[in-house]
Structures are given as structure tokens and as C-alpha cells.
Design a protein around this motif. Sequence first.
Motif, mmCIF file in Angstrom:
data_model
loop_
_atom_site.group_PDB
_atom_site.id
_atom_site.type_symbol
_atom_site.label_atom_id
_atom_site.label_comp_id
_atom_site.label_asym_id
_atom_site.label_seq_id
_atom_site.Cartn_x
_atom_site.Cartn_y
_atom_site.Cartn_z
ATOM 1 N N LEU A 174 0.843 -1.205 0.000
ATOM 2 C CA LEU A 174 0.000 0.000 0.000
ATOM 3 C C LEU A 174 0.874 1.249 0.000
ATOM 4 C CD1 LEU A 174 -2.956 -0.820 2.434
ATOM 5 C CD2 LEU A 174 -2.955 -0.826 -0.064
ATOM 6 N N TYR A 175 1.982 1.199 0.733
ATOM 7 C CA TYR A 175 2.907 2.329 0.787
ATOM 8 C C TYR A 175 3.358 2.721 -0.622
ATOM 9 C CZ TYR A 175 7.234 4.898 1.763
ATOM 10 O OH TYR A 175 8.228 5.842 1.798
ATOM 11 N N GLU A 176 3.764 1.738 -1.413
ATOM 12 C CA GLU A 176 4.206 2.013 -2.781
ATOM 13 C C GLU A 176 3.040 2.486 -3.648
ATOM 14 O OE1 GLU A 176 7.760 -1.316 -3.066
ATOM 15 O OE2 GLU A 176 5.669 -1.952 -3.258
ATOM 16 N N ALA A 177 1.891 1.826 -3.512
ATOM 17 C CA ALA A 177 0.733 2.141 -4.353
ATOM 18 C C ALA A 177 0.188 3.543 -4.100
ATOM 19 C CB ALA A 177 -0.360 1.102 -4.128
ATOM 20 N N LEU A 178 0.264 4.003 -2.857
ATOM 21 C CA LEU A 178 -0.299 5.319 -2.578
ATOM 22 C C LEU A 178 0.657 6.463 -2.871
ATOM 23 C CD1 LEU A 178 0.955 6.326 0.362
ATOM 24 C CD2 LEU A 178 -0.750 4.771 1.232
ATOM 25 N N GLY A 179 1.899 6.133 -3.176
ATOM 26 C CA GLY A 179 2.846 7.161 -3.574
ATOM 27 C C GLY A 179 3.966 7.419 -2.596
ATOM 28 N N GLY A 180 4.127 6.564 -1.595
ATOM 29 C CA GLY A 180 5.254 6.651 -0.675
ATOM 30 C C GLY A 180 5.207 7.825 0.274
ATOM 31 N N ALA A 181 6.384 8.187 0.764
ATOM 32 C CA ALA A 181 6.514 9.212 1.809
ATOM 33 C C ALA A 181 5.958 10.561 1.383
ATOM 34 C CB ALA A 181 7.985 9.350 2.209
ATOM 35 N N GLU A 182 6.179 10.934 0.140
ATOM 36 C CA GLU A 182 5.697 12.235 -0.331
ATOM 37 C C GLU A 182 4.175 12.312 -0.255
ATOM 38 O OE1 GLU A 182 5.528 14.529 -4.536
ATOM 39 O OE2 GLU A 182 7.504 13.763 -3.965
ATOM 40 N N ALA A 183 3.492 11.271 -0.700
ATOM 41 C CA ALA A 183 2.029 11.256 -0.659
ATOM 42 C C ALA A 183 1.516 11.269 0.780
ATOM 43 C CB ALA A 183 1.492 10.032 -1.396
ATOM 44 N N LEU A 184 2.178 10.536 1.664
ATOM 45 C CA LEU A 184 1.740 10.511 3.066
ATOM 46 C C LEU A 184 1.988 11.852 3.749
ATOM 47 C CD1 LEU A 184 2.798 6.902 3.980
ATOM 48 C CD2 LEU A 184 0.460 7.783 3.732
ATOM 49 N N SER A 185 3.027 12.544 3.380
ATOM 50 C CA SER A 185 3.266 13.890 3.932
ATOM 51 C C SER A 185 2.171 14.855 3.468
ATOM 52 C CB SER A 185 4.635 14.412 3.508
ATOM 53 O OG SER A 185 5.646 13.690 4.166
ATOM 54 N N ARG A 186 1.803 14.770 2.195
ATOM 55 C CA ARG A 186 0.709 15.617 1.686
ATOM 56 C C ARG A 186 -0.601 15.271 2.379
ATOM 57 N NH1 ARG A 186 2.470 13.951 -3.314
ATOM 58 N NH2 ARG A 186 0.494 12.837 -3.591
ATOM 59 N N LEU A 187 -0.883 13.978 2.520
ATOM 60 C CA LEU A 187 -2.112 13.533 3.178
ATOM 61 C C LEU A 187 -2.182 14.069 4.598
ATOM 62 C CD1 LEU A 187 -4.656 11.660 3.171
ATOM 63 C CD2 LEU A 187 -3.144 9.876 4.084
ATOM 64 N N SER A 188 -1.106 13.925 5.335
ATOM 65 C CA SER A 188 -1.058 14.378 6.722
ATOM 66 C C SER A 188 -1.228 15.894 6.806
ATOM 67 C CB SER A 188 0.263 13.933 7.360
ATOM 68 O OG SER A 188 0.275 14.187 8.734
ATOM 69 N N ALA A 189 -0.550 16.640 5.950
ATOM 70 C CA ALA A 189 -0.652 18.105 5.974
ATOM 71 C C ALA A 189 -2.061 18.571 5.626
ATOM 72 C CB ALA A 189 0.366 18.712 5.010
ATOM 73 N N THR A 190 -2.662 17.989 4.606
ATOM 74 C CA THR A 190 -4.021 18.356 4.206
ATOM 75 C C THR A 190 -5.007 18.055 5.330
ATOM 76 O OG1 THR A 190 -3.561 18.033 1.867
ATOM 77 C CG2 THR A 190 -5.868 17.839 2.541
ATOM 78 N N PHE A 191 -4.856 16.884 5.917
ATOM 79 C CA PHE A 191 -5.747 16.478 7.003
ATOM 80 C C PHE A 191 -5.628 17.407 8.202
ATOM 81 C CE2 PHE A 191 -6.098 14.006 10.974
ATOM 82 C CZ PHE A 191 -7.481 13.831 10.967
ATOM 83 N N TYR A 192 -4.417 17.666 8.674
ATOM 84 C CA TYR A 192 -4.259 18.475 9.883
ATOM 85 C C TYR A 192 -4.606 19.939 9.664
ATOM 86 C CZ TYR A 192 -2.991 14.567 12.664
ATOM 87 O OH TYR A 192 -3.063 13.382 13.340
#
Length: 156
Positions: A13-31
Amino acid sequence: MPDERSTDRSTTLYEALGGAEALSRLSATFYEAVLADPLLAPVFAHFTPTHVEHVAVWLAEIFSGPADFTARHGGHHALLTAHLGLAITEEQRLRWMELMTAAVEKELPDDALLRRRVVEYFDWGTKIAKDVSASPPGTDLGEPGPTPRWGWDGLA
């Protein structure tokens, strides 16, 4: 309509969702949404900007990326301990889910199964966080075990 077959299911899932960059964007948008939300902002009264990146690092590990949360931030036990005493209500948990689902839809690839699995993790994890948050700070949680992993079939 999103295609459930659009992502290679042999990846994590980590690779499929776009890795660290995508998770950083997700976290920033959410917070950004959380801190503006009257129901949730009080839960994050002691929020610091490093929280956004810590969440992204946690999610990377959950979704089978690098195990940096365990290596640098104390792993599963530290995450659970951070929720002690927050007294999260079901109303707050559900609002958290609404905002995270919106962030997932905005920031992650247009793949229905990928998004569903990620949101399923958040539903599972927020229920645990809500339960733990009812205990006062300093509660002995015992040893919760290693950081869970979430994959294409849910909890691995």
C-alpha cells in the motif's frame, strides 16, 4: 468512476499510494482541516508542526514502508501512550474520519480499493485510539506488540 484494478496489487500500500511524499501531503491536508475544525481543534491543543511529519512516518510504517516510526519515535507503544487522557468522543472520532476521508480523496491516487483499504485502516485505528484515550495519562498499557501492518487485505 475509480478503477479497482488500476494499481498493481503486488506492491505494498505504501508504494501504491505514492510513498513518503504522498503521506506527507495527506497528513498536511488532514491536519490543516483538523486545526480549523471546532469539534477537533481542542483535541489537538498541544499540536506541534512536527506532529504532521510524525503521522506521515507512522503511516509509512503501517502501510509497509520504512520502519522509521519504530526506530525514531518509539513504535506502537509510544503512539498509544500519546493518546492517553485525550478522552476522544465518538462524535470526534467520526468527524476525524470525515476529514481524513476527504484528505484521502484529495491526496491519494484515484483507485477505489486503495482508498478503501486506507480508510479501513483509519476506522480501525481511530477506534483503538478512542478506547485508549479514555485512560488517564500514565496508565500502564502493557506491551502492545509491534507496529501493525495494513495491506491489500486489511490487517496483516
